[in-house]
Motif scaffolding. Structure first.
Motif, PDB file in Angstrom:
ATOM      1  N   TRP A  48       0.739  -1.315  -0.505  1.00  0.00           N
ATOM      2  CA  TRP A  48      -0.112   0.064   0.119  1.00  0.00           C
ATOM      3  C   TRP A  48       1.094   1.316  -0.145  1.00  0.00           C
ATOM      4  CZ3 TRP A  48      -5.877   0.184   0.818  1.00  0.00           C
ATOM      5  CH2 TRP A  48      -6.186  -0.874   1.486  1.00  0.00           C
ATOM      6  N   GLN A  69      -9.849  -6.718  11.344  1.00  0.00           N
ATOM      7  CA  GLN A  69     -10.375  -5.679  11.514  1.00  0.00           C
ATOM      8  C   GLN A  69     -10.130  -4.525  11.236  1.00  0.00           C
ATOM      9  OE1 GLN A  69     -14.154  -4.850  12.561  1.00  0.00           O
ATOM     10  NE2 GLN A  69     -14.752  -2.720  12.296  1.00  0.00           N
ATOM     11  N   PRO A  83      -4.423  -5.854  -3.002  1.00  0.00           N
ATOM     12  CA  PRO A  83      -4.157  -5.537  -1.098  1.00  0.00           C
ATOM     13  C   PRO A  83      -4.385  -6.224  -0.535  1.00  0.00           C
ATOM     14  CG  PRO A  83      -6.621  -4.285  -2.857  1.00  0.00           C
ATOM     15  CD  PRO A  83      -5.760  -5.216  -3.940  1.00  0.00           C
ATOM     16  N   GLU A  84      -5.332  -7.180  -0.792  1.00  0.00           N
ATOM     17  CA  GLU A  84      -5.163  -8.081  -0.406  1.00  0.00           C
ATOM     18  C   GLU A  84      -4.206  -9.728  -0.593  1.00  0.00           C
ATOM     19  OE1 GLU A  84      -5.897 -11.336   2.369  1.00  0.00           O
ATOM     20  OE2 GLU A  84      -7.492  -9.407   2.545  1.00  0.00           O
ATOM     21  N   GLY A  91     -13.186  -9.941   1.948  1.00  0.00           N
ATOM     22  CA  GLY A  91     -13.452  -8.871   2.957  1.00  0.00           C
ATOM     23  C   GLY A  91     -14.398  -7.555   2.639  1.00  0.00           C
ATOM     24  N   ILE A  93     -15.671  -3.639   2.354  1.00  0.00           N
ATOM     25  CA  ILE A  93     -14.610  -2.458   2.684  1.00  0.00           C
ATOM     26  C   ILE A  93     -16.627  -1.799   3.392  1.00  0.00           C
ATOM     27  CG2 ILE A  93     -14.342  -0.071   1.652  1.00  0.00           C
ATOM     28  CD1 ILE A  93     -11.934  -2.706   2.044  1.00  0.00           C
ATOM     29  N   LEU A 102     -12.894   2.422  -6.461  1.00  0.00           N
ATOM     30  CA  LEU A 102     -12.290   0.735  -5.421  1.00  0.00           C
ATOM     31  C   LEU A 102     -12.792   0.301  -7.287  1.00  0.00           C
ATOM     32  CD1 LEU A 102     -12.660  -1.891  -4.256  1.00  0.00           C
ATOM     33  CD2 LEU A 102     -15.185  -1.533  -3.910  1.00  0.00           C
ATOM     34  N   ILE A 127      -7.722  -0.442  -4.980  1.00  0.00           N
ATOM     35  CA  ILE A 127      -8.212   0.485  -4.177  1.00  0.00           C
ATOM     36  C   ILE A 127      -7.603   1.956  -4.271  1.00  0.00           C
ATOM     37  CG2 ILE A 127      -7.458  -0.275  -1.703  1.00  0.00           C
ATOM     38  CD1 ILE A 127     -10.737   0.124  -0.839  1.00  0.00           C
ATOM     39  N   HIS A 138     -13.390   0.879   6.796  1.00  0.00           N
ATOM     40  CA  HIS A 138     -12.638   0.005   7.570  1.00  0.00           C
ATOM     41  C   HIS A 138     -12.426  -1.609   6.743  1.00  0.00           C
ATOM     42  CE1 HIS A 138     -14.534   0.908  11.619  1.00  0.00           C
ATOM     43  NE2 HIS A 138     -15.172   1.869  10.984  1.00  0.00           N
ATOM     44  N   TRP A 139     -11.907  -2.157   6.921  1.00  0.00           N
ATOM     45  CA  TRP A 139     -12.117  -3.637   6.038  1.00  0.00           C
ATOM     46  C   TRP A 139     -11.745  -4.484   6.978  1.00  0.00           C
ATOM     47  CZ3 TRP A 139      -6.338  -4.283   3.966  1.00  0.00           C
ATOM     48  CH2 TRP A 139      -6.144  -5.474   2.997  1.00  0.00           C
ATOM     49  N   ARG A 141     -12.001  -8.372   7.585  1.00  0.00           N
ATOM     50  CA  ARG A 141     -11.485  -9.426   6.389  1.00  0.00           C
ATOM     51  C   ARG A 141     -11.585 -11.314   7.154  1.00  0.00           C
ATOM     52  NH1 ARG A 141      -5.751  -9.441   6.437  1.00  0.00           N
ATOM     53  NH2 ARG A 141      -5.216 -10.877   4.585  1.00  0.00           N
TER      54      ARG A 141
END
Length: 274
Positions: A48, A69, A83-84, A91, A93, A102, A127, A138-139, A141
């Protein structure tokens, strides 16, 4: 009634502030008040750019067992193209401030506060903060738990304004839930919903059940029963509740009390460790 969405305060309190707070970690629950979500407790994330995150929960024996979270804050043009990091990671969002772009499988989606997206395992998503100020989301997972005969869910994007409140029976509209996924959709092994209480509304019995919870207060204030303790909570607080922790609440007013709620659902209990 219009919605509002709390975000971490960041910064640093003055040297004159008392250190007493509502923060506590017990065997069956934890309370992370908004006032402790400061700059010095953020983490950077590999892959990121222009991003920092408050990690509120992560899978760890004795703490959150099923999910992670994070509240992620993006600077303008900050984000990630990968991202993941985990193959089975799924996940949700949920945007609380700013403008998010997104991209899912090559298609762009514009998310504003209240925007919601579900991202299944193996999903190709990117993203980015598309605005001129900071953006937060909030993410949530969870490692997806496949079930025989069921396909993994598909990705989708929506906004909470498009999701009606389903009110609990016999509550005179004092307690309701916005369900982004149908309770009978067994493809999903987790749900992330918004729960709303009118002033004075309550959970009228101590819920005691197998689902683990992550609960982030979006708006308002309440008194929450956590095991045997009554704790005051307000917008911006996070609560973790382990399985079977008794829980209830009274909404304090003067406005509505709303929170983003994670729970694990729709799978057989595993009979072997791990």
């Amino acid at each position: 009634m219009s919605a509002s969405y709390a975000t971490p305060p960041g910064g640093l309190p003055p040297q004159t502030q008392l250190t007493t707070s509502r923060a506590q970690v017990q065997n069956s629950f934890a309370v992370i008040p908004r006032g402790v979500m400061r700059d010095i407790v953020t983490s950077s994330l590999p892959g990121w750019t222009g991003a920092r995150a408050w990690v509120l929960a992560r899978p760890l024996t004795g703490f959150a067992e099923t999910f992670a979270q994070l509240i992620v804050e993006l600077a303008p043009d900050g984000g990630s193209d990968a991202p993941e990091p985990e193959a089975m990671g799924q996940g949700v969002i949920f945007v609380t401030s700013g403008d998010i772009r997104l991209n899912i499988a090559g298609q762009d989606h514009a998310l504003t506060p209240g925007g919601y997206a579900y991202l299944p395992p193996g999903c190709d998503w990117k993203i980015r903060n598309s605005g001129t100020g900071a953006a937060t989301f909030h993410w949530i997972r969870k490692a997806y738990d496949p079930a025989p005969g069921l396909d993994a869910p598909a990705a989708f994007v929506t906004h909470e304004a498009d999701i009606p409140i389903t009110y609990m029976p016999d509550t005179d509209r004092a307690w309701g839930t916005q369900r982004f996924v149908g309770a009978d959709d067994l493809r999903h092994d987790m749900q992330v919903n918004i729960v709303t209480f009118a002033p004075g509304g309550c959970i009228p019995f101590p819920e005691t059940h197998v689902m683990e919870h992550g609960l982030y207060v979006l708006e308002g204030k309440a008194v929450y029963l956590l095991n045997q303790s009554w704790v005051e909570v307000e917008a911006g607080d996070f609560i973790w509740l382990r399985a079977f922790c008794p829980q209830a609440c009274y909404a304090g007013g003067p406005g509505q009390f709303r929170y983003l709620l994670y729970k694990d659902v729709n799978r057989h209990p595993k009979l072997t460790p791990g």
